[in-house]
Write a protein that holds these residues in place. Sequence first.
Motif, PDB file in Angstrom:
ATOM      1  N   LEU A 119       0.742  -1.288   0.366  1.00  0.00           N
ATOM      2  CA  LEU A 119       0.024  -0.034   0.137  1.00  0.00           C
ATOM      3  C   LEU A 119       0.763   1.386  -0.118  1.00  0.00           C
ATOM      4  N   LYS A 120      -0.265   2.183  -0.131  1.00  0.00           N
ATOM      5  CA  LYS A 120       1.077   3.647  -0.198  1.00  0.00           C
ATOM      6  C   LYS A 120       1.581   3.680   1.137  1.00  0.00           C
ATOM      7  N   ASN A 121       0.849   3.179   1.959  1.00  0.00           N
ATOM      8  CA  ASN A 121       1.259   3.952   3.670  1.00  0.00           C
ATOM      9  C   ASN A 121       2.755   2.256   3.723  1.00  0.00           C
ATOM     10  N   GLY A 122       2.538   2.247   3.862  1.00  0.00           N
ATOM     11  CA  GLY A 122       3.730   1.023   3.049  1.00  0.00           C
ATOM     12  C   GLY A 122       3.628  -0.420   3.975  1.00  0.00           C
ATOM     13  N   ASP A 123       2.355  -0.822   3.740  1.00  0.00           N
ATOM     14  CA  ASP A 123       1.739  -1.756   4.457  1.00  0.00           C
ATOM     15  C   ASP A 123       2.201  -3.067   3.491  1.00  0.00           C
ATOM     16  N   THR A 124       2.118  -4.091   3.821  1.00  0.00           N
ATOM     17  CA  THR A 124       2.096  -4.972   2.893  1.00  0.00           C
ATOM     18  C   THR A 124       1.306  -6.296   3.256  1.00  0.00           C
ATOM     19  N   TYR A 125       0.153  -6.998   2.014  1.00  0.00           N
ATOM     20  CA  TYR A 125      -0.250  -7.704   2.666  1.00  0.00           C
ATOM     21  C   TYR A 125      -0.442  -8.968   1.511  1.00  0.00           C
ATOM     22  N   ASN A 126      -0.006 -10.791   2.019  1.00  0.00           N
ATOM     23  CA  ASN A 126       0.457 -11.459   1.142  1.00  0.00           C
ATOM     24  C   ASN A 126      -0.772 -12.508   1.787  1.00  0.00           C
ATOM     25  N   GLY A 127      -1.701 -13.110   0.874  1.00  0.00           N
ATOM     26  CA  GLY A 127      -2.673 -13.504   0.234  1.00  0.00           C
ATOM     27  C   GLY A 127      -3.158 -14.549  -0.903  1.00  0.00           C
ATOM     28  N   ARG A 128      -3.931 -14.708  -0.781  1.00  0.00           N
ATOM     29  CA  ARG A 128      -5.015 -15.019  -2.122  1.00  0.00           C
ATOM     30  C   ARG A 128      -5.683 -14.947  -2.163  1.00  0.00           C
ATOM     31  N   LEU A 129      -5.893 -14.353  -3.934  1.00  0.00           N
ATOM     32  CA  LEU A 129      -6.921 -13.110  -4.743  1.00  0.00           C
ATOM     33  C   LEU A 129      -8.073 -14.336  -4.676  1.00  0.00           C
ATOM     34  N   VAL A 130      -9.162 -13.579  -4.168  1.00  0.00           N
ATOM     35  CA  VAL A 130     -10.317 -14.043  -4.209  1.00  0.00           C
ATOM     36  C   VAL A 130     -11.060 -13.533  -5.355  1.00  0.00           C
ATOM     37  N   SER A 131     -11.120 -11.983  -4.970  1.00  0.00           N
ATOM     38  CA  SER A 131     -12.230 -10.968  -6.464  1.00  0.00           C
ATOM     39  C   SER A 131     -11.299 -10.135  -6.579  1.00  0.00           C
ATOM     40  N   CYS A 132     -11.327  -9.455  -7.724  1.00  0.00           N
ATOM     41  CA  CYS A 132     -11.030  -7.713  -8.459  1.00  0.00           C
ATOM     42  C   CYS A 132     -12.479  -7.282  -8.947  1.00  0.00           C
ATOM     43  N   ASP A 133     -11.938  -6.057  -8.788  1.00  0.00           N
ATOM     44  CA  ASP A 133     -13.352  -5.593  -9.863  1.00  0.00           C
ATOM     45  C   ASP A 133     -12.313  -4.314 -10.919  1.00  0.00           C
ATOM     46  N   THR A 134     -13.664  -3.300 -11.757  1.00  0.00           N
ATOM     47  CA  THR A 134     -12.897  -2.248 -12.347  1.00  0.00           C
ATOM     48  C   THR A 134     -12.354  -1.570 -11.653  1.00  0.00           C
ATOM     49  N   TRP A 135     -12.570  -1.361 -10.657  1.00  0.00           N
ATOM     50  CA  TRP A 135     -11.613  -0.260  -9.543  1.00  0.00           C
ATOM     51  C   TRP A 135      -9.609  -0.894  -8.842  1.00  0.00           C
ATOM     52  N   MET A 136      -9.693  -1.611  -9.415  1.00  0.00           N
ATOM     53  CA  MET A 136      -8.748  -2.719  -9.027  1.00  0.00           C
ATOM     54  C   MET A 136      -9.565  -2.911  -7.329  1.00  0.00           C
ATOM     55  N   ASN A 137     -10.055  -2.742  -6.581  1.00  0.00           N
ATOM     56  CA  ASN A 137     -10.503  -2.765  -5.603  1.00  0.00           C
ATOM     57  C   ASN A 137     -10.203  -4.157  -5.043  1.00  0.00           C
ATOM     58  N   VAL A 138      -9.814  -4.670  -3.740  1.00  0.00           N
ATOM     59  CA  VAL A 138      -8.876  -6.393  -4.471  1.00  0.00           C
ATOM     60  C   VAL A 138      -9.486  -7.042  -2.789  1.00  0.00           C
ATOM     61  N   THR A 139      -9.702  -8.123  -2.646  1.00  0.00           N
ATOM     62  CA  THR A 139     -10.033  -9.116  -2.297  1.00  0.00           C
ATOM     63  C   THR A 139      -9.191 -10.321  -1.878  1.00  0.00           C
ATOM     64  N   LEU A 140      -8.499 -10.747  -0.406  1.00  0.00           N
ATOM     65  CA  LEU A 140      -7.231 -11.307  -0.125  1.00  0.00           C
ATOM     66  C   LEU A 140      -8.237 -12.365   0.893  1.00  0.00           C
ATOM     67  N   ARG A 141      -7.477 -13.748   0.442  1.00  0.00           N
ATOM     68  CA  ARG A 141      -7.801 -14.690   1.461  1.00  0.00           C
ATOM     69  C   ARG A 141      -6.415 -15.217   2.166  1.00  0.00           C
ATOM     70  N   ASP A 142      -6.833 -15.823   3.970  1.00  0.00           N
ATOM     71  CA  ASP A 142      -5.456 -16.034   4.664  1.00  0.00           C
ATOM     72  C   ASP A 142      -4.125 -15.299   4.088  1.00  0.00           C
ATOM     73  N   VAL A 143      -4.535 -13.960   5.041  1.00  0.00           N
ATOM     74  CA  VAL A 143      -3.956 -12.648   4.364  1.00  0.00           C
ATOM     75  C   VAL A 143      -2.762 -13.309   5.270  1.00  0.00           C
ATOM     76  N   ILE A 144      -1.357 -12.160   5.985  1.00  0.00           N
ATOM     77  CA  ILE A 144      -0.082 -12.051   6.538  1.00  0.00           C
ATOM     78  C   ILE A 144      -0.276 -10.472   6.536  1.00  0.00           C
TER      79      ILE A 144
END
Length: 130
Positions: free
Chosen positions: A19-44
């Motif tokens: 993310l722009k604030n520097g946080d990172t997310y690792n996980g499996r992509l569940v879904s995404c939309d046209t605005w690049m909003n994403v849902t992740l599962r099993d996230v660290i």
Amino acid sequence: MLPLSLLRTTVGHPMLIELKNGDTYNGRLVSCDTWMNVTLRDVIRTSRDGDRFWKLPECYIRGTNIKYLRIPEEVIDMVNEEQLERQRQGGRGRGRGRLGLRGRGRGRGRNSRGRGGARGARGGSGRGSQ
């Protein structure tokens, strides 16, 4: 290769999002939309300093906050193969081309005055009408 087609092909695969604030997310992509909003599962989630970690069952990330995405090479290869297969099948299969039949739609016509033809929302019986 379009970014959204690449992202849609990544569904079900692991990925890293910073993310722009520097946080990172690792996980499996569940879904995404046209605005690049994403849902992740099993996230660290990792803090920007890298010293704190959180395990989340599911996470929604707004596309405007994403700095970059890291996607596995195998997914990029899959997208390239899909594009080659579409090219072999011939054409894109969408639309009528650049100068399609009869222009760009119905339009307003020659003698109409705004919405609804000659007597539409702007009125056709007032001053200046024909």
